[in-house]
Motif scaffolding. Structure first.
Motif, PDB file in Angstrom:
ATOM      1  N   LEU A 136       8.846  -3.671  -0.302  1.00 43.52           N
ATOM      2  CA  LEU A 136       8.260  -5.010  -0.255  1.00 43.52           C
ATOM      3  C   LEU A 136       8.702  -5.776   0.985  1.00 43.52           C
ATOM      4  O   LEU A 136       7.923  -6.542   1.569  1.00 43.52           O
ATOM      5  N   PHE A 137       9.919  -5.557   1.389  1.00 39.59           N
ATOM      6  CA  PHE A 137      10.444  -6.257   2.563  1.00 39.59           C
ATOM      7  C   PHE A 137       9.722  -5.838   3.835  1.00 39.59           C
ATOM      8  O   PHE A 137       9.521  -6.645   4.753  1.00 39.59           O
ATOM      9  N   PHE A 138       9.298  -4.578   3.900  1.00 42.12           N
ATOM     10  CA  PHE A 138       8.628  -4.062   5.101  1.00 42.12           C
ATOM     11  C   PHE A 138       7.109  -4.075   4.977  1.00 42.12           C
ATOM     12  O   PHE A 138       6.412  -3.294   5.628  1.00 42.12           O
ATOM     13  N   GLY A 139       6.566  -4.946   4.135  1.00 44.24           N
ATOM     14  CA  GLY A 139       5.136  -5.160   4.089  1.00 44.24           C
ATOM     15  C   GLY A 139       4.399  -4.430   2.997  1.00 44.24           C
ATOM     16  O   GLY A 139       3.165  -4.439   2.973  1.00 44.24           O
ATOM     17  N   GLY A 140       5.083  -3.781   2.080  1.00 48.73           N
ATOM     18  CA  GLY A 140       4.416  -3.092   0.983  1.00 48.73           C
ATOM     19  C   GLY A 140       3.970  -4.065  -0.088  1.00 48.73           C
ATOM     20  O   GLY A 140       4.223  -5.269  -0.030  1.00 48.73           O
ATOM     21  N   ASP A 141       3.276  -3.528  -1.094  1.00 47.12           N
ATOM     22  CA  ASP A 141       2.839  -4.351  -2.207  1.00 47.12           C
ATOM     23  C   ASP A 141       3.144  -3.631  -3.512  1.00 47.12           C
ATOM     24  O   ASP A 141       3.895  -2.657  -3.550  1.00 47.12           O
ATOM     25  N   ILE A 142       2.527  -4.109  -4.604  1.00 49.90           N
ATOM     26  CA  ILE A 142       2.813  -3.570  -5.920  1.00 49.90           C
ATOM     27  C   ILE A 142       2.331  -2.120  -6.056  1.00 49.90           C
ATOM     28  O   ILE A 142       2.793  -1.378  -6.927  1.00 49.90           O
ATOM     29  N   SER A 143       1.408  -1.704  -5.181  1.00 45.89           N
ATOM     30  CA  SER A 143       0.904  -0.329  -5.258  1.00 45.89           C
ATOM     31  C   SER A 143       1.972   0.701  -4.910  1.00 45.89           C
ATOM     32  O   SER A 143       1.844   1.876  -5.248  1.00 45.89           O
ATOM     33  N   SER A 144       3.036   0.272  -4.220  1.00 48.40           N
ATOM     34  CA  SER A 144       4.115   1.209  -3.899  1.00 48.40           C
ATOM     35  C   SER A 144       4.942   1.580  -5.118  1.00 48.40           C
ATOM     36  O   SER A 144       5.780   2.477  -5.047  1.00 48.40           O
ATOM     37  N   ALA A 145       4.705   0.901  -6.248  1.00 45.07           N
ATOM     38  CA  ALA A 145       5.458   1.219  -7.457  1.00 45.07           C
ATOM     39  C   ALA A 145       5.058   2.571  -8.039  1.00 45.07           C
ATOM     40  O   ALA A 145       5.867   3.237  -8.674  1.00 45.07           O
ATOM     41  N   LEU A 146       3.792   2.989  -7.824  1.00 46.26           N
ATOM     42  CA  LEU A 146       3.336   4.264  -8.381  1.00 46.26           C
ATOM     43  C   LEU A 146       4.050   5.456  -7.758  1.00 46.26           C
ATOM     44  O   LEU A 146       4.557   6.331  -8.480  1.00 46.26           O
ATOM     45  N   PRO A 147       4.153   5.567  -6.420  1.00 46.74           N
ATOM     46  CA  PRO A 147       4.948   6.670  -5.858  1.00 46.74           C
ATOM     47  C   PRO A 147       6.412   6.633  -6.271  1.00 46.74           C
ATOM     48  O   PRO A 147       7.027   7.678  -6.492  1.00 46.74           O
ATOM     49  N   LEU A 148       6.960   5.420  -6.396  1.00 47.40           N
ATOM     50  CA  LEU A 148       8.352   5.313  -6.825  1.00 47.40           C
ATOM     51  C   LEU A 148       8.511   5.732  -8.281  1.00 47.40           C
ATOM     52  O   LEU A 148       9.540   6.295  -8.673  1.00 47.40           O
TER      53      LEU A 148
END
Length: 269
Positions: free
Chosen positions: A100-112
């Motif tokens: 999130l700090f480097f410009g991501g959004d909530i969609s990055s939660a799926l790979p995590l």
């Protein structure tokens, strides 16, 4: 404040030592402890490698549920599960905040989430084997699979020496507490008390290492007087040590059931 105080009262050196003693010496009553260690180690090797090559969430979720069942069968202590959960939450949570700090959004939660499932499967498989079976049986299984005798014994010895090291650490820590003075005011969220104990942990490191070296030397001398080096290199001694290992119908049922369930997951996924 009351919640923090209750957690500090539960997380003590004595509590951790008791949990480690139960993990190292109390696994003989678990269901999986009666299985052949060679089959369990091969089973663990598969589930430690295979999740990293799987991208299907369905398969990973199914493997996770199976690992939960095997972990229950191994009767793992709550302390080990707590450490695992804190480690997973801390690692994945930090990665999510960083994304999130480097410009991501909530969609990055799926790979995590996928990464969390993979780590959970591997971690629970490790807990199933190394907490659900006696360290001596794990050492015999490694020896039977062709691992060096020194490595197999070192793993078993290191596993069993952990509670002893915690006892030694407890004595060193108590000696520092007797000669020191705790803060009069614990501070907000007990930060002063936490800083005080952190300082004691750093001071206790070197005495603990010296005590561990002394204990290791005593152990080596005791082993050598009983012919440990000769026994490691003697094929007859190795054969006698491993004579109790044999694959039974229970082992084949467990392995075949696991293989069938895994194949079903791949077919569905």
């Amino acid at each position: 404040m009351q919640l923090v105080r209750s957690w500090f009262n539960k997380i003590t050196i004595e509590r951790i030592q008791l949990e480690l003693m139960n993990t190292a010496y109390g696994s003989g009553h678990a269901t999986l402890s009666r299985l052949d260690p060679r089959g369990m180690l091969i089973w663990y090797l598969f589930f430690a490698i295979a999740p990293w090559f799987i991208s299907s969430m369905t398969v990973l979720a199914g493997l996770f549920l199976m690992m939960v069942v095997t972990t229950i069968l191994s009767r793992v202590t709550p302390f080990i599960i707590l450490v695992l959960c804190l480690g997973l939450i801390g690692q994945v949570g930090w990665l999510f905040i960083l994304s999130l700090f480097f410009g991501g959004d909530i969609s990055s939660a799926l790979p995590l989430l996928k990464l969390t499932l993979k780590l959970s499967v591997v971690s629970l498989a490790s807990i199933t084997v190394f907490s659900g079976m006696d360290p001596e049986k794990i050492s015999d299984g490694l020896l039977a699979l062709g691992m060096p005798a020194a490595f197999s014994f070192s793993l078993s010895y290191g596993y069993r020496i952990l509670p002893v090291l915690f006892e030694e650490f407890r004595h060193v820590l108590l000696s520092y507490r007797l000669r020191g003075k705790a803060p009069d005011q614990p501070g907000f969220l007990y930060w002063r008390l936490g800083l005080y104990y952190l300082k004691l942990l750093v001071l206790s490191f070197f005495p603990l290492m010296l005590a561990t070296a002394k204990r290791s030397r005593t152990t080596v001398e005791a082993l050598e007087t009983r012919g440990f080096s000769y026994g490691m290199k003697n094929p007859a001694a190795k054969k006698l040590k491993l004579s109790h290992l044999k694959l039974t119908s229970r082992d084949m049922l467990f392995l075949s059931g696991t293989a069938g369930y895994t194949a079903l997951l791949f077919w569905v996924g």
